[in-house]
Design a protein around this motif. Structure first.
Motif, PDB file in Angstrom:
ATOM      1  N   ASP A 158       3.041   2.783   2.579  1.00 31.05           N
ATOM      2  CA  ASP A 158       2.221   2.744   4.120  1.00 31.05           C
ATOM      3  C   ASP A 158       2.995   1.877   5.014  1.00 31.05           C
TER       4      ASP A 158
ATOM      5  N   ILE B 136       4.629  10.331  -3.190  1.00 36.04           N
ATOM      6  CA  ILE B 136       4.002   8.980  -2.673  1.00 36.04           C
ATOM      7  C   ILE B 136       5.084   8.300  -1.583  1.00 36.04           C
TER       8      ILE B 136
ATOM      9  N   CYS C 172       2.829  11.801  -7.272  1.00 39.81           N
ATOM     10  CA  CYS C 172       1.694  11.591  -7.677  1.00 39.81           C
ATOM     11  C   CYS C 172       1.272  12.434  -8.725  1.00 39.81           C
TER      12      CYS C 172
ATOM     13  N   GLY D  33      -3.658  12.149  -0.953  1.00 37.56           N
ATOM     14  CA  GLY D  33      -4.144  10.702  -0.292  1.00 37.56           C
ATOM     15  C   GLY D  33      -4.536   9.660  -1.374  1.00 37.56           C
ATOM     16  N   LYS D  34      -4.164   9.838  -2.485  1.00 32.47           N
ATOM     17  CA  LYS D  34      -4.510   8.748  -3.646  1.00 32.47           C
ATOM     18  C   LYS D  34      -3.611   7.664  -3.348  1.00 32.47           C
ATOM     19  N   SER D  35      -4.308   6.507  -3.490  1.00 27.10           N
ATOM     20  CA  SER D  35      -3.491   5.091  -3.313  1.00 27.10           C
ATOM     21  C   SER D  35      -2.948   4.627  -4.568  1.00 27.10           C
ATOM     22  N   TYR D  36      -1.682   4.123  -4.262  1.00 27.23           N
ATOM     23  CA  TYR D  36      -0.940   3.308  -5.145  1.00 27.23           C
ATOM     24  C   TYR D  36      -0.586   2.119  -5.122  1.00 27.23           C
ATOM     25  N   SER D  37      -0.362   1.098  -5.753  1.00 25.86           N
ATOM     26  CA  SER D  37       0.075  -0.253  -5.654  1.00 25.86           C
ATOM     27  C   SER D  37       1.774  -0.210  -5.760  1.00 25.86           C
TER      28      SER D  37
ATOM     29  N   ARG E  51       0.905  -1.043  -0.060  1.00 27.05           N
ATOM     30  CA  ARG E  51      -0.047  -0.061   0.099  1.00 27.05           C
ATOM     31  C   ARG E  51       0.982   1.174   0.104  1.00 27.05           C
ATOM     32  N   ASN E  52       0.595   2.240  -0.860  1.00 27.21           N
ATOM     33  CA  ASN E  52       1.221   3.365  -0.879  1.00 27.21           C
ATOM     34  C   ASN E  52       0.297   4.623  -1.099  1.00 27.21           C
ATOM     35  N   TYR E  53       0.542   5.911  -0.745  1.00 30.73           N
ATOM     36  CA  TYR E  53      -0.344   6.844  -0.767  1.00 30.73           C
ATOM     37  C   TYR E  53       0.333   8.180  -0.958  1.00 30.73           C
ATOM     38  N   CYS E  54      -0.261   9.111  -1.639  1.00 34.98           N
ATOM     39  CA  CYS E  54       0.037  10.531  -1.887  1.00 34.98           C
ATOM     40  C   CYS E  54       0.002  11.202  -0.436  1.00 34.98           C
TER      41      CYS E  54
END
Length: 168
Positions: free
Chosen positions: A86, A83, A77, A60-64, A53-56
């Protein structure tokens, strides 16, 4: 080897099997590799987060994890924010919801199996004091500070020990 290439071992797989059979209510881990989830466990409290899990930090946008691997340098992002994985980095606090869920699971369980840890890394090592059940089982290659408080202590590899459990 990237942790994204790692596969669940015998311990991860047996814990998932125990959960499917209704014999295990939760897994609490300090690992960030996501292997308990990959093995099929549903209720997993990842105290230190997950590299999957990764996020900006800005929007807050999620990234794989795969998105991050495709990026060059520090991943950004589309909004321009950085980014972040998590995962809990040095000096950061553990996630309150994760800790609350983990402690609640420990307080409610009758048998607590602790495996593959020296029980010296805090705050997770202190979670054992929330256990009020009947059976404390410690599985670790070496001694822990709680061996004398356990009902059963096994000094061996967690995967080898758990693999011997027959689930009905």
């Amino acid at each position: 080897m990237l942790c994204l290439d790692a596969k669940p071992n015998k311990a991860h797989l047996k814990l998932a099997e125990l959960e499917r059979a209704g014999k295990l209510t939760a897994v609490i881990t300090q690992n960030i590799d996501g292997l308990h989830t990959a093995a099929g466990s549903k209720t997993v409290y990842e105290l230190h987060g997950s590299v999957h899990r990764n996020y900006c930090l800005k929007c807050g946008k999620s990234y794989s994890a795969e998105d991050i691997l495709k990026s060059e340098g520090v991943p950004h992002c589309e909004c321009g924010g950085i980014i972040k994985p998590d995962v809990v980095l040095y000096g950061e606090n553990l996630d309150d919801r994760t800790v609350t869920g983990a402690l609640s699971a420990i307080e409610r369980c009758d048998t607590l199996i602790i495996g593959g840890t020296s029980l010296t890394v805090y705050p997770a090592a202190g979670f054992i004091r929330y256990f009020n059940g009947n059976n404390l089982v410690l599985i670790n290659m070496s001694s822990t500070p709680y061996d004398n408080k356990a009902d059963l202590v096994i000094h061996d590899k967690v995967g080898e020990v758990l693999d011997k459990i027959k689930v009905n």
